[in-house]
Design an enzyme around this catalytic site. Structure first.
Site, PDB file in Angstrom:
ATOM      1  N   SER A 232       0.830  -1.202   0.000  1.00 27.75           N
ATOM      2  CA  SER A 232       0.000   0.000   0.000  1.00 27.75           C
ATOM      3  C   SER A 232       0.872   1.263   0.000  1.00 27.75           C
ATOM      4  O   SER A 232       1.773   1.384  -0.839  1.00 27.75           O
ATOM      5  CB  SER A 232      -0.935  -0.071   1.210  1.00 27.75           C
ATOM      6  OG  SER A 232      -1.932   0.875   1.140  1.00 27.75           O
ATOM      7  N   ASP A 326      -8.684  -5.249  -5.385  1.00 30.37           N
ATOM      8  CA  ASP A 326      -8.257  -4.262  -4.396  1.00 30.37           C
ATOM      9  C   ASP A 326      -9.239  -3.085  -4.403  1.00 30.37           C
ATOM     10  O   ASP A 326      -9.430  -2.451  -5.445  1.00 30.37           O
ATOM     11  CB  ASP A 326      -6.836  -3.788  -4.762  1.00 30.37           C
ATOM     12  CG  ASP A 326      -6.257  -2.832  -3.734  1.00 30.37           C
ATOM     13  OD1 ASP A 326      -6.970  -2.492  -2.768  1.00 30.37           O
ATOM     14  OD2 ASP A 326      -5.086  -2.432  -3.891  1.00 30.37           O
ATOM     15  N   HIS A 360      -7.000  -5.919  -0.867  1.00 29.79           N
ATOM     16  CA  HIS A 360      -5.867  -5.018  -0.616  1.00 29.79           C
ATOM     17  C   HIS A 360      -4.799  -5.629   0.291  1.00 29.79           C
ATOM     18  O   HIS A 360      -3.617  -5.574  -0.016  1.00 29.79           O
ATOM     19  CB  HIS A 360      -6.400  -3.726   0.007  1.00 29.79           C
ATOM     20  CG  HIS A 360      -5.364  -2.657   0.122  1.00 29.79           C
ATOM     21  ND1 HIS A 360      -4.689  -2.167  -0.969  1.00 29.79           N
ATOM     22  CD2 HIS A 360      -4.854  -1.996   1.201  1.00 29.79           C
ATOM     23  CE1 HIS A 360      -3.820  -1.241  -0.577  1.00 29.79           C
ATOM     24  NE2 HIS A 360      -3.899  -1.121   0.732  1.00 29.79           N
TER      25      HIS A 360
END
Ligand SMILES: CCCCCCCCCCCCCC(=O)SCCNC(=O)CCNC(=O)[C@H](O)C(C)(C)COP(=O)(O)OP(=O)(O)OC[C@H]1O[C@@H](n2cnc3c(N)ncnc32)[C@H](O)[C@@H]1OP(=O)(O)O
Length: 416
Positions: A232, A326, A360
């Protein structure tokens, strides 16, 4: 005959290793329910269950017998781990203290009807985050706040810096597990930890350069380059480090974007502006949770957009690990744009491994998927995407791919 739970390896193993679960001493064809539970360090309970029938000899082997339903169905030998669900809504599965194992309680209950089941057998399986001989060393060097995990032996070991997301803090579990595979791994905090700022407006690469220098001068860490692993925002920090700093040999981006989101990046006279976002594009899902997948501003100019990290400057190769579902942002599209940028600048097409049904938080193997949790910026729960079974398979494969990539580009660890 008394039912007994058999575990292989017996007693304990590392969290990223599979365990073989079997139950002996059942009646032929006996219906049973298997239940797994664990409590995290904050006392939050995680549970999973599945219904099975023993074979004709009264044996139930999870590697050979499919689950008939429950938290999952089908042949899923590790389903009781990856399908664990928190009792508390939006609670993320995390290991805060890697020096202690997670104790998973496994129970065998008679029959398939909930509520009336008699306990037939029980076992506790300990899953470690520190492999035997891995050393944990807190690092407070200059401004650097981190923990270094060294594999057993005297090295020198290939080195990796591991960075998490915008929530900050010091999450050590991925770094400690990597050290079990022969990599000296630095879990690096950058905000919301001890004397580091709680919040930040700019990502100052000088701090990350200091961490890189710490690794490079360490006598048990092999040069001339270090590997970077991030998820991320952490992935975008790694891509920025690889683009501006020397001695980065290989970078893995897990659901990074390649763009500077809402924190400008600075390094000496260079800076990358932020792409920005528009909260009017936050969507509310059917269940009432927020979906931020389209909140970021459009990428005008594609791979030449000024908010893109100049990844073509990276010396070493980049591996993009992507969850196709995601919901933090469109990681698959961003990885394609990153690939276009590299090729437009005469670089080789990077390796992109893109997983269907994957959200994610792509974590180490057997971590239960986090479907939704509190977003640090919005301070509200958001969905992260992913379908648990597909997401779990992606985590197992991604881990292997990451280990293979780092072994290839940083060199193997010395034999013990
Ligand atoms: C403006 C927004 C726009 C949106 C997008 C814009 C574009 C993109 C821009 C951005 C790009 C960025 C791209 C990206 O990076 S996107 C990824 C975004 N990631 C996040 O938002 C991270 C979320 N943060 C966390 O999950 C926490 O920091 C964790 C859990 C890691 C603990 O963190 P910490 O160790 O610091 O916690 P604490 O012990 O001091 O507790 C504090 C509170 O946290 C809660 N908590 C604790 N544990 C859990 C758990 N297991 N499960 C759920 N919640 C948990 C709990 O309420 C607790 O309060 P209390 O109950 O104790 O009072």
């Amino acid at each position: 005959m008394v039912a007994t739970v058999m575990l292989e390896p017996a007693g304990r193993c590392c969290w990223d290793e599979p365990v073989r679960i079997a139950v002996r001493g059942l009646a032929p064809g006996q219906p049973v329910t298997l239940r797994a539970s664990l409590r995290d360090e904050k006392g939050a309970l995680f549970r999973a269950h599945a219904r099975y029938c023993a074979d004709a000899s009264g044996l139930l082997d999870l590697e050979r017998t499919p689950a008939l339903g429950g938290s999952f169905a089908g042949l899923e030998p590790m389903g009781l781990f990856w399908a664990l669900e928190p009792e508390k809504p939006f609670w993320r599965f995390l290991k805060r203290d890697v020096q202690t194992p997670f104790a998973v309680e496994l129970e065998v209950l008679d029959g398939h009807e909930p509520g009336t089941q008699r306990l037939l057998a029980r076992a506790v399986h300990e899953r470690d985050f520190l492999a035997p001989g891995v050393r944990r060393e807190p690092v407070r060097a200059g401004r650097v706040r981190a923990t270094l995990f060294l594999p057993p032996g005297s090295g020198p070991f290939p080195g990796i810096i591991d960075i998490y997301d915008i929530g900050g803090g010091l999450l050590e579990y991925r770094a400690s597990l990597l050290a079990g595979h022969g990599f000296a791994t630095l879990a690096l905090a950058f905000c919301n930890f001890e004397d580091l700022p709680k919040k930040f407006d700019t990502i100052d690469l000088d701090y990350f350069e200091e961490a890189l220098c710490y690794m490079l001068q360490h006598t048990q860490i092999k040069g001339p380059g270090i590997g970077l692993l991030g998820i991320s925002l952490g992935a975008d920090i790694c891509l920025s480090m690889a683009s501006f700093l020397k001695n980065v040999s290989a970078t893995v981006s897990i659901n990074g974007s390649g763009f500077i989101a809402n924190k400008a990046v600075r390094y000496k006279e260079n800076s990358i502006p932020q792409l920005g976002h528009d909260l009017r594009r936050v969507k509310v899902t059917f269940s009432g949770l927020l979906d931020v997948v389209d909140v970021r501003n459009d990428i005008v100019g594609g791979c030449e957009n000024p908010c893109m990290i100049p990844i073509e400057k990276a010396q070493g190769p980049i591996l993009f690990i992507v969850g196709q579902d995601d919901h933090n942002w469109r990681s698959e599209v961003y990885a394609q744009i990153a690939s276009e940028r590299l090729q437009a600048h005469g670089k080789e097409k990077p390796q992109i491994i893109s997983y269907p049904g994957t959200g994610h938080y792509i974590e180490p193997p057997y971590f239960p998927m986090c479907p939704a949790s509190l977003h640090t910026l919005l301070e509200k729960p958001v969905i992260w995407g992913g379908e648990p079974r597909a997401h779990s398979k992606a985590q197992v494969d991604a881990w292997k791919q990451i280990l293979t990539f780092f072994t290839k580009h940083l060199g193997p660890s010395p034999k013990l």
